[in-house]
Design an enzyme around this catalytic site. Structure first.
Site, PDB file in Angstrom:
ATOM      1  N   SER A  17       0.811  -1.216   0.000  1.00 19.72           N
ATOM      2  CA  SER A  17       0.000   0.000   0.000  1.00 19.72           C
ATOM      3  C   SER A  17       0.849   1.273   0.000  1.00 19.72           C
ATOM      4  O   SER A  17       1.826   1.399   0.742  1.00 19.72           O
ATOM      5  CB  SER A  17      -0.932   0.011   1.216  1.00 19.72           C
ATOM      6  OG  SER A  17      -1.680   1.215   1.242  1.00 19.72           O
ATOM      7  N   SER A  19      -0.791   4.147   0.617  1.00 16.78           N
ATOM      8  CA  SER A  19      -1.579   5.075   1.422  1.00 16.78           C
ATOM      9  C   SER A  19      -0.773   5.747   2.533  1.00 16.78           C
ATOM     10  O   SER A  19      -0.938   6.950   2.773  1.00 16.78           O
ATOM     11  CB  SER A  19      -2.801   4.353   2.009  1.00 16.78           C
ATOM     12  OG  SER A  19      -3.721   4.029   0.987  1.00 16.78           O
ATOM     13  N   LYS A  68     -13.966  -3.658   1.616  1.00 13.54           N
ATOM     14  CA  LYS A  68     -14.826  -2.542   1.240  1.00 13.54           C
ATOM     15  C   LYS A  68     -16.315  -2.829   1.421  1.00 13.54           C
ATOM     16  O   LYS A  68     -17.106  -1.904   1.628  1.00 13.54           O
ATOM     17  CB  LYS A  68     -14.528  -2.118  -0.194  1.00 13.54           C
ATOM     18  CG  LYS A  68     -13.142  -1.502  -0.357  1.00 13.54           C
ATOM     19  CD  LYS A  68     -12.920  -0.949  -1.749  1.00 13.54           C
ATOM     20  CE  LYS A  68     -11.560  -0.301  -1.879  1.00 13.54           C
ATOM     21  NZ  LYS A  68     -11.349   0.310  -3.219  1.00 13.54           N
ATOM     22  N   ASN A  89     -14.599   2.657   1.378  1.00 17.25           N
ATOM     23  CA  ASN A  89     -13.145   2.558   1.510  1.00 17.25           C
ATOM     24  C   ASN A  89     -12.637   3.426   2.656  1.00 17.25           C
ATOM     25  O   ASN A  89     -11.433   3.569   2.831  1.00 17.25           O
ATOM     26  CB  ASN A  89     -12.457   2.966   0.197  1.00 17.25           C
ATOM     27  CG  ASN A  89     -12.533   4.459  -0.062  1.00 17.25           C
ATOM     28  OD1 ASN A  89     -13.498   5.120   0.323  1.00 17.25           O
ATOM     29  ND2 ASN A  89     -11.513   4.995  -0.720  1.00 17.25           N
ATOM     30  N   ASP A 104     -13.581   6.547  -3.271  1.00 21.72           N
ATOM     31  CA  ASP A 104     -13.168   6.059  -4.589  1.00 21.72           C
ATOM     32  C   ASP A 104     -13.894   6.829  -5.684  1.00 21.72           C
ATOM     33  O   ASP A 104     -13.329   7.090  -6.752  1.00 21.72           O
ATOM     34  CB  ASP A 104     -13.473   4.560  -4.732  1.00 21.72           C
ATOM     35  CG  ASP A 104     -12.470   3.688  -3.998  1.00 21.72           C
ATOM     36  OD1 ASP A 104     -11.327   4.134  -3.786  1.00 21.72           O
ATOM     37  OD2 ASP A 104     -12.829   2.561  -3.627  1.00 21.72           O
ATOM     38  N   GLY A 127     -15.411  -3.814 -17.202  1.00 16.53           N
ATOM     39  CA  GLY A 127     -15.454  -4.548 -15.951  1.00 16.53           C
ATOM     40  C   GLY A 127     -16.719  -4.272 -15.168  1.00 16.53           C
ATOM     41  O   GLY A 127     -17.426  -3.287 -15.426  1.00 16.53           O
ATOM     42  N   ALA A 128     -16.998  -5.150 -14.194  1.00 17.19           N
ATOM     43  CA  ALA A 128     -18.260  -5.049 -13.449  1.00 17.19           C
ATOM     44  C   ALA A 128     -18.084  -5.212 -11.946  1.00 17.19           C
ATOM     45  O   ALA A 128     -19.060  -5.442 -11.235  1.00 17.19           O
ATOM     46  CB  ALA A 128     -19.242  -6.106 -13.967  1.00 17.19           C
ATOM     47  N   GLY A 129     -16.865  -5.090 -11.442  1.00 16.27           N
ATOM     48  CA  GLY A 129     -16.631  -5.263 -10.015  1.00 16.27           C
ATOM     49  C   GLY A 129     -16.912  -4.010  -9.207  1.00 16.27           C
ATOM     50  O   GLY A 129     -17.583  -3.080  -9.664  1.00 16.27           O
ATOM     51  N   GLY A 130     -16.367  -3.968  -7.995  1.00 18.74           N
ATOM     52  CA  GLY A 130     -16.635  -2.861  -7.097  1.00 18.74           C
ATOM     53  C   GLY A 130     -16.162  -1.521  -7.629  1.00 18.74           C
ATOM     54  O   GLY A 130     -16.828  -0.493  -7.442  1.00 18.74           O
ATOM     55  N   ARG A 152     -17.210  -9.718 -19.390  1.00 19.78           N
ATOM     56  CA  ARG A 152     -17.017 -11.035 -19.989  1.00 19.78           C
ATOM     57  C   ARG A 152     -18.315 -11.832 -19.993  1.00 19.78           C
ATOM     58  O   ARG A 152     -18.626 -12.542 -20.939  1.00 19.78           O
ATOM     59  CB  ARG A 152     -15.944 -11.813 -19.222  1.00 19.78           C
ATOM     60  CG  ARG A 152     -14.542 -11.265 -19.366  1.00 19.78           C
ATOM     61  CD  ARG A 152     -13.539 -12.162 -18.641  1.00 19.78           C
ATOM     62  NE  ARG A 152     -12.188 -11.650 -18.756  1.00 19.78           N
ATOM     63  CZ  ARG A 152     -11.658 -10.749 -17.960  1.00 19.78           C
ATOM     64  NH1 ARG A 152     -12.379 -10.248 -16.958  1.00 19.78           N
ATOM     65  NH2 ARG A 152     -10.435 -10.320 -18.128  1.00 19.78           N
TER      66      ARG A 152
END
Length: 283
Positions: A17, A19, A68, A89, A104, A127-130, A152
């Protein structure tokens, strides 16, 4: 400004990270003596106990994968944006309890704006994630409620669809990331006709679009930042597109977190300099 105040980034794995680099640079620039920011390896099962063990010196937590979604469960209050996207987040720790929030979205918005994006009419999300769900919220703020989302498998978009409904946006989901020649041609046509393209795919997954004949007016954000440049980012930049990376998103979501945790504006310049130096040192 004195007095012990603590913050940290949690996740698993967490060793990579950046951060701490960003937040510590912010504290130095803001003159926040006594503030510290560490990284802790915490998985989903360990998050409730970790949060329950925090005392009043803690100002907030940054949360990365895989925390998350479970962050919403340990919060006393959830911001409308975190509730709509289905992920947080950030946990802001204060006298009124734990507030789960999502920076985010601000990270994507500000990264795109820094790349020159104004109002958006036509957008494509890969894409289709978070992170794609956060991209839907960001694009809504930038003016479009009907982006095209390329995936996909359109049958694996349940969480994306739920987030879209809560956000009151209406993405067109198309299964065009299958690697077939016909799908690649159709996806390429959509990419070259977009004002903004946001790739939320994992490293390497968007490489097939590296050779796209981009329209130079398109702004491209690839949320990957290591390794950089990606094939997608390099191809778009070579075509004259304005390109933002995951580092830009990381910077701006951290700026928003600093604002939430300290009540002070995040010092973008100082944080950018520290981030660039850290990335150079790692390379």
């Amino acid at each position: 400004m004195t007095g012990e105040r603590r913050a940290a980034v949690l996740g698993s794995p967490i060793r990579h990270s950046l951060s701490p680099v960003l937040h510590r640079a912010a504290y130095r620039a803001l003159g926040l003596a006594g503030w510290s920011y560490l990284a802790h390896e915490v998985d989903e099962a360990g998050l409730p106990a970790f949060v329950d063990g925090l005392d009043g010196t803690w100002a907030g937590l940054s949360l990365t994968m895989p925390l998350k979604r479970v962050a919403l469960e340990v919060a006393d209050h959830v911001s409308p944006l975190a509730a709509a996207t289905g992920a947080a987040n950030t946990l802001v720790l204060g006298p009124d309890g734990r507030l789960a929030d999502n920076t985010d979205v601000a990270g994507i918005v500000r990264a795109l704006q820094a790349a020159g994006v104004g109002a958006v009419e036509r957008a494509v999300v890969l894409g289709a994630g978070g992170t794609a769900q956060a991209a839907l919220a960001a694009l809504r703020e930038l003016g479009t409620k009907d982006p095209v989302v390329l995936v996909r498998n359109a049958g694996r978009t349940t969480e994306l669809a739920a987030a879209a409904e809560r956000l009151e946006v209406h993405p067109e989901v198309r299964a065009l990331l299958t690697g077939t020649a016909g799908d690649l041609a159709a996806a390429t046509s959509l990419l070259t006709g977009a004002d903004v393209v946001v790739s939320t795919l994992p490293a390497g997954a968007a490489d097939e679009f590296g050779g796209v004949r981009w329209n130079p007016r398109t702004v491209v954000l690839d949320v990957i930042y290591a390794p950089w440049p990606t094939a997608l980012g390099a191809g778009a930049a070579a075509a004259g597109c304005r390109v933002a990376s995951g580092l830009d998103m990381l910077l701006h979501q951290a700026v928003a977190q600093v604002e939430l945790m300290t009540g002070r504006p995040g010092p973008v310049g100082a944080m950018r300099t520290a981030l660039d130096e850290a990335v150079l040192a790692r390379s």
